[in-house]
Design a protein around this motif. Structure first.
Motif, PDB file in Angstrom:
ATOM      1  N   SER A 106       0.851  -1.193   0.000  1.00  0.00           N
ATOM      2  CA  SER A 106       0.000   0.000   0.000  1.00  0.00           C
ATOM      3  C   SER A 106       0.882   1.237   0.000  1.00  0.00           C
ATOM      4  CB  SER A 106      -0.887   0.004   1.246  1.00  0.00           C
ATOM      5  OG  SER A 106      -1.531   1.248   1.395  1.00  0.00           O
ATOM      6  N   SER A 107       0.568   2.193  -0.884  1.00  0.00           N
ATOM      7  CA  SER A 107       1.311   3.454  -0.912  1.00  0.00           C
ATOM      8  C   SER A 107       0.555   4.577  -0.216  1.00  0.00           C
ATOM      9  CB  SER A 107       1.620   3.847  -2.356  1.00  0.00           C
ATOM     10  OG  SER A 107       0.424   4.092  -3.063  1.00  0.00           O
ATOM     11  N   LEU A 108      -0.541   4.231   0.473  1.00  0.00           N
ATOM     12  CA  LEU A 108      -1.263   5.223   1.265  1.00  0.00           C
ATOM     13  C   LEU A 108      -0.388   5.675   2.431  1.00  0.00           C
ATOM     14  CD1 LEU A 108      -4.740   3.423   1.435  1.00  0.00           C
ATOM     15  CD2 LEU A 108      -4.164   5.450   0.071  1.00  0.00           C
ATOM     16  N   LEU A 109      -0.801   6.722   3.121  1.00  0.00           N
ATOM     17  CA  LEU A 109      -0.107   7.112   4.345  1.00  0.00           C
ATOM     18  C   LEU A 109      -0.053   5.922   5.294  1.00  0.00           C
ATOM     19  CD1 LEU A 109      -1.665  10.600   5.155  1.00  0.00           C
ATOM     20  CD2 LEU A 109       0.658  10.142   4.388  1.00  0.00           C
ATOM     21  N   ARG A 110       1.042   5.814   6.030  1.00  0.00           N
ATOM     22  CA  ARG A 110       1.171   4.696   6.968  1.00  0.00           C
ATOM     23  C   ARG A 110       0.347   4.999   8.214  1.00  0.00           C
ATOM     24  NH1 ARG A 110       5.986   0.955   7.118  1.00  0.00           N
ATOM     25  NH2 ARG A 110       5.444  -0.511   8.741  1.00  0.00           N
ATOM     26  N   ALA A 111      -0.640   4.143   8.474  1.00  0.00           N
ATOM     27  CA  ALA A 111      -1.520   4.356   9.616  1.00  0.00           C
ATOM     28  C   ALA A 111      -1.994   3.029  10.184  1.00  0.00           C
ATOM     29  CB  ALA A 111      -2.730   5.191   9.203  1.00  0.00           C
ATOM     30  N   VAL A 112      -2.292   3.062  11.471  1.00  0.00           N
ATOM     31  CA  VAL A 112      -2.905   1.940  12.161  1.00  0.00           C
ATOM     32  C   VAL A 112      -4.184   2.483  12.797  1.00  0.00           C
ATOM     33  CG1 VAL A 112      -2.677   0.225  14.005  1.00  0.00           C
ATOM     34  CG2 VAL A 112      -0.669   0.853  12.633  1.00  0.00           C
ATOM     35  N   ILE A 113      -5.309   1.925  12.374  1.00  0.00           N
ATOM     36  CA  ILE A 113      -6.610   2.332  12.894  1.00  0.00           C
ATOM     37  C   ILE A 113      -7.120   1.172  13.737  1.00  0.00           C
ATOM     38  CG2 ILE A 113      -8.927   3.118  12.284  1.00  0.00           C
ATOM     39  CD1 ILE A 113      -7.474   3.891   9.485  1.00  0.00           C
ATOM     40  N   VAL A 114      -7.354   1.443  15.000  1.00  0.00           N
ATOM     41  CA  VAL A 114      -7.580   0.406  16.009  1.00  0.00           C
ATOM     42  C   VAL A 114      -9.048   0.357  16.425  1.00  0.00           C
ATOM     43  CG1 VAL A 114      -6.843  -0.414  18.283  1.00  0.00           C
ATOM     44  CG2 VAL A 114      -5.258   0.918  16.872  1.00  0.00           C
ATOM     45  N   GLY A 115      -9.570  -0.842  16.546  1.00  0.00           N
ATOM     46  CA  GLY A 115     -10.928  -1.009  17.050  1.00  0.00           C
ATOM     47  C   GLY A 115     -11.010  -2.123  18.078  1.00  0.00           C
ATOM     48  N   GLY A 116     -11.938  -1.963  19.020  1.00  0.00           N
ATOM     49  CA  GLY A 116     -12.340  -3.038  19.912  1.00  0.00           C
ATOM     50  C   GLY A 116     -11.420  -3.451  21.032  1.00  0.00           C
ATOM     51  N   ILE A 117     -10.240  -2.853  21.153  1.00  0.00           N
ATOM     52  CA  ILE A 117      -9.376  -3.216  22.277  1.00  0.00           C
ATOM     53  C   ILE A 117      -9.590  -2.191  23.383  1.00  0.00           C
ATOM     54  CG2 ILE A 117      -7.709  -4.336  20.755  1.00  0.00           C
ATOM     55  CD1 ILE A 117      -5.794  -2.005  21.173  1.00  0.00           C
ATOM     56  N   CYS A 118      -9.123  -2.499  24.584  1.00  0.00           N
ATOM     57  CA  CYS A 118      -9.293  -1.534  25.669  1.00  0.00           C
ATOM     58  C   CYS A 118      -8.166  -0.503  25.620  1.00  0.00           C
ATOM     59  CB  CYS A 118      -9.389  -2.222  27.025  1.00  0.00           C
ATOM     60  SG  CYS A 118      -7.873  -2.920  27.641  1.00  0.00           S
ATOM     61  N   GLU A 119      -8.417   0.620  26.251  1.00  0.00           N
ATOM     62  CA  GLU A 119      -7.451   1.720  26.229  1.00  0.00           C
ATOM     63  C   GLU A 119      -6.084   1.290  26.762  1.00  0.00           C
ATOM     64  OE1 GLU A 119      -9.484   4.837  28.368  1.00  0.00           O
ATOM     65  OE2 GLU A 119     -10.317   5.628  26.502  1.00  0.00           O
ATOM     66  N   LYS A 120      -6.083   0.480  27.802  1.00  0.00           N
ATOM     67  CA  LYS A 120      -4.834  -0.005  28.384  1.00  0.00           C
ATOM     68  C   LYS A 120      -4.032  -0.808  27.347  1.00  0.00           C
ATOM     69  CE  LYS A 120      -5.361  -1.216  32.568  1.00  0.00           C
ATOM     70  NZ  LYS A 120      -5.739  -1.881  33.802  1.00  0.00           N
TER      71      LYS A 120
END
Length: 140
Positions: free
Chosen positions: A77-91
């Protein structure tokens, strides 16, 4: 994630919005197995991973978050490098970000799924993340 809606993540057991998964952009195919190994080392082997590419830039975040584990694996992927997170707890999120930084993960934008962001096309979220990152860097 409208402008001004940045929320600090706490060290709590409160779970983030959405399914337990990571939506990843901007990773070349060769980096994907190393990232997956890092996640396993950090105790996140159970997270579903969806690797999004340019052809999905206008796809809604919510639709991408519902794709099966491993979707897009092996595609660069040549998009911006990102990690989008769902469903885990804040800790857990704190542990994940810290572990990635300690492992020397290249500059990565981070976001969490929100009731608003799931209605946005991927490119809109990436553009907003880049603008927020630039604004925070200027504050320095």
């Amino acid at each position: 994630m409208a402008k001004g809606s940045f929320e600090k993540i706490e060290d709590s057991d409160r779970c983030l919005h959405g399914p337990r998964m990571l939506l990843l952009t901007g990773f070349v195919a060769d980096d994907q197995p190393r990232f997956k190994t890092l996640l396993e080392t950090l105790g996140f082997a159970d997270l579903a991973l969806v690797w999004a590419g340019e052809d999905q830039s206008e796809t809604l975040i919510g639709d991408l978050a519902q794709l099966p584990d491993g979707s897009g694996n092996g595609r660069s992927s040549s998009l911006l490098r990102a990690v989008i997170v769902g469903g885990i707890c804040e800790k857990e999120l704190g542990r994940l970000i810290s572990g990635c930084r300690q492992a020397g993960l290249q500059q990565t934008l981070w976001a969490t799924l929100t009731p608003t962001s799931v209605t946005w096309p991927l490119q809109q979220l990436l553009t907003e993340l880049a603008a927020e990152h630039a604004a925070m860097s200027r504050k320095g």
